[in-house]
Design an enzyme around this catalytic site. Sequence first.
Site, PDB file in Angstrom:
ATOM      1  N   ARG A 177       5.523  82.166 -46.892  1.00 15.13           N
ATOM      2  CA  ARG A 177       6.245  82.194 -48.027  1.00 15.13           C
ATOM      3  C   ARG A 177       6.989  83.370 -48.561  1.00 15.13           C
ATOM      4  NH1 ARG A 177       1.565  79.072 -48.883  1.00 15.13           N
ATOM      5  NH2 ARG A 177       1.582  76.726 -49.128  1.00 15.13           N
ATOM      6  N   LYS A 201      -1.184  80.168 -52.010  1.00 13.08           N
ATOM      7  CA  LYS A 201      -0.989  79.478 -53.250  1.00 13.08           C
ATOM      8  C   LYS A 201      -2.682  79.392 -53.673  1.00 13.08           C
ATOM      9  CE  LYS A 201       3.031  76.935 -53.260  1.00 13.08           C
ATOM     10  NZ  LYS A 201       3.622  75.469 -53.288  1.00 13.08           N
ATOM     11  N   HIS A 271      12.912  79.187 -47.490  1.00 18.71           N
ATOM     12  CA  HIS A 271      11.966  78.200 -47.232  1.00 18.71           C
ATOM     13  C   HIS A 271      12.490  77.403 -46.042  1.00 18.71           C
ATOM     14  CE1 HIS A 271       8.797  75.234 -48.560  1.00 18.71           C
ATOM     15  NE2 HIS A 271       9.524  74.310 -47.953  1.00 18.71           N
ATOM     16  N   ARG A 274       9.972  78.154 -43.056  1.00 17.59           N
ATOM     17  CA  ARG A 274       8.890  77.192 -42.905  1.00 17.59           C
ATOM     18  C   ARG A 274       9.103  75.963 -42.478  1.00 17.59           C
ATOM     19  NH1 ARG A 274       4.313  78.313 -45.726  1.00 17.59           N
ATOM     20  NH2 ARG A 274       3.882  76.340 -46.410  1.00 17.59           N
ATOM     21  N   HIS A 297      -1.097  74.600 -46.096  1.00 21.12           N
ATOM     22  CA  HIS A 297      -0.911  73.516 -46.876  1.00 21.12           C
ATOM     23  C   HIS A 297      -2.028  72.636 -47.203  1.00 21.12           C
ATOM     24  CE1 HIS A 297       3.137  72.563 -45.041  1.00 21.12           C
ATOM     25  NE2 HIS A 297       3.240  73.174 -46.139  1.00 21.12           N
ATOM     26  N   TYR A 306       7.481  67.781 -42.649  1.00 17.27           N
ATOM     27  CA  TYR A 306       8.181  68.547 -41.746  1.00 17.27           C
ATOM     28  C   TYR A 306       8.257  67.944 -40.125  1.00 17.27           C
ATOM     29  CZ  TYR A 306       7.850  71.680 -45.941  1.00 17.27           C
ATOM     30  OH  TYR A 306       7.746  72.146 -47.117  1.00 17.27           O
TER      31      TYR A 306
END
Length: 329
Positions: A177, A201, A271, A274, A297, A306
């Site tokens: 990211r 995150k 993005h 990714r 994730h 994805y």
Amino acid sequence: MSGAIIDSTNRAIDKAGTGQNSPALAYLAGLKERSRRVLGDDLADIAALLMGHEPAELDPKERRALILTVPWHEIKVDKANGIRAMLLERYTSHNTINRKLSALRGVLKAAWEQGLMSGEEYYRAISVKTVKGESLPAGRDLAQGERTALFDVCARDNSPAGYRDAALLACADEGLRRSEIAGLSLADYDPDIPALTVIGKGGKARIVQINPGSARAINDWIEIRGNEPGALLQPVRQTGVIERRHMTAQAVYNVIKKRGDQAGLKDFSPHDFRRTYAGDLLSAGADIVTVQKLMGHSDVTTTARYDRRPEEAKRKAANLRMTPYRGRH
């Protein structure tokens, strides 16, 4: 409502001072500027509906001014469900509806915290169900030729920025990211594996093994950067002077946008790296749980969004038959 009152009301909403008594202003005061603008517009749409207007038919300023006219504390469970029904009639995107319902819950919480609603009234009102749905990840895949063109642009730039940007793109190409790229330090890079230790995150750390091409780009940049501790990727002035500090996430975005324009690529976002990274790995046969860990994730279902293999299978199936159109003679 006069223009002067509308303007002053909108200024109050934009500032959303914490000293305001309105639960709407109290809720908005706790949001960041961009969220305040988006969710403020969502509240304005709900306010318009509650006042018997169609949101699209009102001037935006007039619609936002209605936020302070609604007695939000009087919204009980029946009315909350009625709002959900009105939103379902007017919006097709479940994400849009759920965002507006989230804004409603935020205002109701502020009303409860101000003592304007009882605990039972509040918890019953926020029990309004979210709208189920599924959407594809935004953006597009980057073709191999597009990715090559980006690195070729950097290779033609012999300044320190050219080396830095190639390393930055390599990190993006490994599925990181923007904020993760900006936060990398030299100590996070292990050239022997090669791998990057990434803080994602929620402050969760993960190790991302990188391919030789990415490692080569990072190594070339480090030869220019030097081995001083600190940020891995650093700002470079137009004079070529390297500033010994971290880049911002916005600066990472600007670099990717600049190099994309120079390469003549159609619009894409950071993005999309990714999205492409995950899709490429899954199409090549990588285990989805492994890809989940590489992507950072928390839920494997996010990674599954994805996965382009179902679309590839559908494309092959669709081509098993041919529409008998032979063109014009």
